[in-house]
Design an enzyme around this catalytic site. Sequence first.
Site, short mmCIF file in Angstrom:
data_model
loop_
_atom_site.label_atom_id
_atom_site.label_comp_id
_atom_site.label_asym_id
_atom_site.label_seq_id
_atom_site.Cartn_x
_atom_site.Cartn_y
_atom_site.Cartn_z
N GLU A 159 8.14 14.70 -18.56
CA GLU A 159 8.51 15.06 -17.11
C GLU A 159 10.21 14.94 -17.09
O GLU A 159 10.73 15.95 -16.22
CB GLU A 159 8.36 13.48 -16.05
CG GLU A 159 8.93 13.67 -14.92
CD GLU A 159 8.65 12.25 -14.25
OE1 GLU A 159 8.95 11.57 -14.75
OE2 GLU A 159 8.03 12.25 -13.03
N SER A 215 3.27 13.99 -2.45
CA SER A 215 4.67 13.52 -1.88
C SER A 215 5.64 14.27 -2.70
O SER A 215 5.49 14.67 -3.67
CB SER A 215 4.90 12.06 -2.35
OG SER A 215 6.14 11.75 -2.10
N CYS A 240 0.22 1.57 -14.92
CA CYS A 240 1.21 1.86 -15.93
C CYS A 240 1.22 0.67 -17.06
O CYS A 240 1.69 0.84 -18.24
CB CYS A 240 2.79 1.77 -15.50
SG CYS A 240 3.20 3.08 -14.32
N GLU A 245 12.94 20.99 -13.19
CA GLU A 245 13.22 20.76 -11.67
C GLU A 245 13.97 19.61 -11.75
O GLU A 245 14.50 19.19 -10.61
CB GLU A 245 11.82 20.59 -10.82
CG GLU A 245 10.74 21.64 -10.68
CD GLU A 245 10.05 21.85 -12.04
OE1 GLU A 245 9.97 20.94 -12.78
OE2 GLU A 245 9.34 22.86 -11.94
N LYS A 259 6.19 11.03 -19.45
CA LYS A 259 7.52 10.77 -19.06
C LYS A 259 8.32 11.63 -19.82
O LYS A 259 9.60 12.03 -19.19
CB LYS A 259 8.12 9.30 -18.92
CG LYS A 259 7.39 8.50 -17.96
CD LYS A 259 7.90 8.70 -16.50
CE LYS A 259 7.01 7.93 -15.18
NZ LYS A 259 7.56 8.52 -14.08
N GLU A 267 9.64 7.59 -0.07
CA GLU A 267 8.03 7.87 0.10
C GLU A 267 7.47 7.31 1.37
O GLU A 267 6.68 8.05 1.98
CB GLU A 267 7.46 7.45 -1.21
CG GLU A 267 5.93 8.03 -1.46
CD GLU A 267 5.42 8.04 -2.75
OE1 GLU A 267 6.38 8.30 -3.54
OE2 GLU A 267 4.11 7.58 -2.97
N GLU A 271 8.53 9.34 4.09
CA GLU A 271 7.85 10.68 4.13
C GLU A 271 6.61 10.50 4.83
O GLU A 271 6.11 11.60 5.53
CB GLU A 271 7.82 11.29 2.67
CG GLU A 271 7.29 12.69 2.49
CD GLU A 271 6.99 13.00 1.21
OE1 GLU A 271 7.39 12.40 -0.07
OE2 GLU A 271 6.29 14.25 1.00
N CYS A 300 4.42 9.41 -8.28
CA CYS A 300 5.13 8.70 -9.38
C CYS A 300 4.48 9.03 -10.97
O CYS A 300 5.48 8.59 -11.88
CB CYS A 300 5.10 7.16 -9.24
SG CYS A 300 5.49 6.41 -7.71
#
Lengths: 590, 186
Positions: free
Chosen positions: A366, A324, A520, A371, A363, A278, A281, A304
Amino acid sequence: MPSLMINNETIEVPDGTMLIDAARQAGVEIPTLCYLEGIQRIGACRVCLVEVEGARTLMTACTTPVTDGMKVKTNSKRVREGRRTVLELLLSEHEGDCQSCVRNDDCELKKLAQLFGIEEVHYKGSKVPRKTDWSTSALVRDPGKCIMCRRCITVCNEIQNVGSLAPQGRGFKMSIGPAFEHPLSDVVCVQCGQCSLVCPVGAISERDQIEKVFEALDDPDKHVVVQTAPAIRAALGECFDYPPGTLVTGKMVSALRRLGFDAVFDTNFAADLTIMEEGNELLTRLKNALQDGKQTALPMFTSCSPGWIKYMEHRHPDMLDNLSTCKSPQQMFGAVAKTFYAEKIGKRPEDICVVSVMPCTAKKFEAQRPEMQASGMADVDVVLTTRELGRMIRRAGIQFQSLPDDTMDSPLGMSSGAADIFANTGGVMEAALRTAYEVITGRTLPFENLHVQPLSGLDGIKEAEVRIEGTQPEWRFLEGVTLKVAVAHALGNAEKLLQRIQSGESEYHFVEVMTCPGGCIGGGGQPRITDNATRLARIEAIYREDEGKRIRKSNENPEILQLYGEFLGQPLGEKSHHLLHTKYVLRNEV
Amino acid sequence: MGNENITACACQEDVPLEELLTRVDPVIEQYRQKPGGLIPALQIVQGIIGYLPEEAIKRIASGFGKSFSEVAGVVGFYSFFSTTPRGRHVIRVCLGTACYVRGAGQVLEAIKRNLQIDVGETTKDRIFSLEVARCFGACGLAPAIMVDEDVHHRVKPSRVGDIFERYRLRRNGGEAVIMAERSAAL
Ligand code: SF4
Ligand code: SF4
Ligand code: SF4
Ligand code: FES
């Protein structure tokens, strides 16, 4: 300052204090079910009843402001009976099956029923039908257990600005949930689980996958590895009666080993990897924009936090390019485990089962995104929340408190302090700055103890500026540039920040967003909390963990350097692109 | 709420829903900035479409920057909003005091049984919708029900089927029957 008398004790409180807070100040606990510190006081559940001298009826302490000279009793016969009646009425409308309820351990209603000695319910109430909602990968809703306290509504609407839940219907037929009692998957919901964090009963909870993990562990053909997110170590202890803010990293590793995992690894390792990708990037985007004058989406947003990603996909499709392209640490870990690590131990990706322990219900969502299958198999197979891991350890009969400390395995277990602070709001940004500044200038980030102070703490939106001087030749175009960054946590704050950016009121190069209040550490899958004191205790613990590390910057983690050297090549290289980056999709707007 | 009488006009019967939905946008445009504009917007849209289908509610939610669940909650809260298409004929049963003491409850039960629907619902063939109301000034002749604009007095639970039958006939040239009855009653 008004003074009041609570149970014969006189105290002074600031103007505008509510009775409930005055009582707490006087060391008197008042039961609550709908009240949420700093967020909701609506007098809905009526369990906080107290007796105010001169008032005809009992008053709800959460909505009654203190007046000078007030005399309050919190433990009279009348109060106890009033509260008992309220609780009985709530129980009469409640589908109670405590034996098989996920909240058996920490149910606020059950606790109060016991506290007030309720042995029998004298009323017959009308119950909302159960119609349990299994439609999402992260959460389970059981409207039959809902006590209509509205905490979830307020959190989902006001803190998260999502609004998946609202009162539906009216009168006896009223229920709390998505539009027209549809399954949750039919409306916009980012799966953050903040509703499950504040629900006092078993009406919204994480989708439990403990048995799926036991099954994998029992399968002799599977090589089962586990990763634990940075935020777990500062909260898991609470499942075993440690006070908030106790670090239990070593015991956690021991417990995971005793559960039978073939390797105990660290999401922190992947957090360091994320910073490498990142950070590069960001630098590439800056180079494109500032040096080459190419069209580039700035500010870049961190990626994230899967609830935030889903939010953007639903609500801001025009800004997806600003996200990102980096996968989250959880997914990067899975992709690396099923390729680099699999090769190392001579296994195929399908022989490896990756289990994650996450502070987060999103999560779970996710991990099953289509993907996220870099090796051809799902990067991550099962996601447990912190709460589930706590239950799993207990189910296995492991005495957590008496476990020795142990350390993570190699080669995906080593991490820098920069990875630890991914758990806190502001932490990803600080971690990125530690590495980026060093890459650009060859010097250490000029902040005391490497902490970017303005980005820490619980303010909803935080900003910082870092002036860049003395650049390395490759980064000359950044000479004299002031890097502007911002941090938001909780999606309501993120939305405000987005609007400032869209209106041109604020300009930034890089923005960190975490879906949950506090980051988190306050995730929807953590041991339940409803106050900032716990959030702050966990944040402190995470900073301690960081400061205790020998290596504090991601770019110095030797296992990361080894991974690039042996396998990935370089950040943003061909392999990284395939394994560690992702794309986003468009989703329904309402 | 003054607009509870807005119902679909029969001439729009064959306009497809997609087409009707496009007429929602100007309403949103007009009301989105007004404080308290949500409810009037919903009422007007109900007037345009005849009821509030989910697609219309979603459109309104997104136009007003609110969530689908929140707007659905508002729609569900007020009895004058309907999320199912109304039938060709709307039956209203008066539950005002006079009608109630003279047996409106039994009449309502009989109607529910006869049409196999509950209050707020529409028959499968879309001919009748059932609603309850509070007094339409026919107390002297209670219990009363209204079918569209016609008031029926002293309704007996056992005879509700006969009343509805005449409206069913309307479709097949039965109009004349009703007109004849109406003029006879005057
Ligand atoms: S929500 Fe609480 S009271 Fe209800 S069944 Fe579960 S544990 Fe029992
Ligand atoms: S998971 Fe988050 S977005 Fe979904 S209903 Fe709960 S609080 Fe709202
Ligand atoms: S689901 Fe839980 S938090 Fe939401 S209203 Fe019901 S009991 Fe309260
Ligand atoms: S806590 Fe005061 S009414 Fe619910």
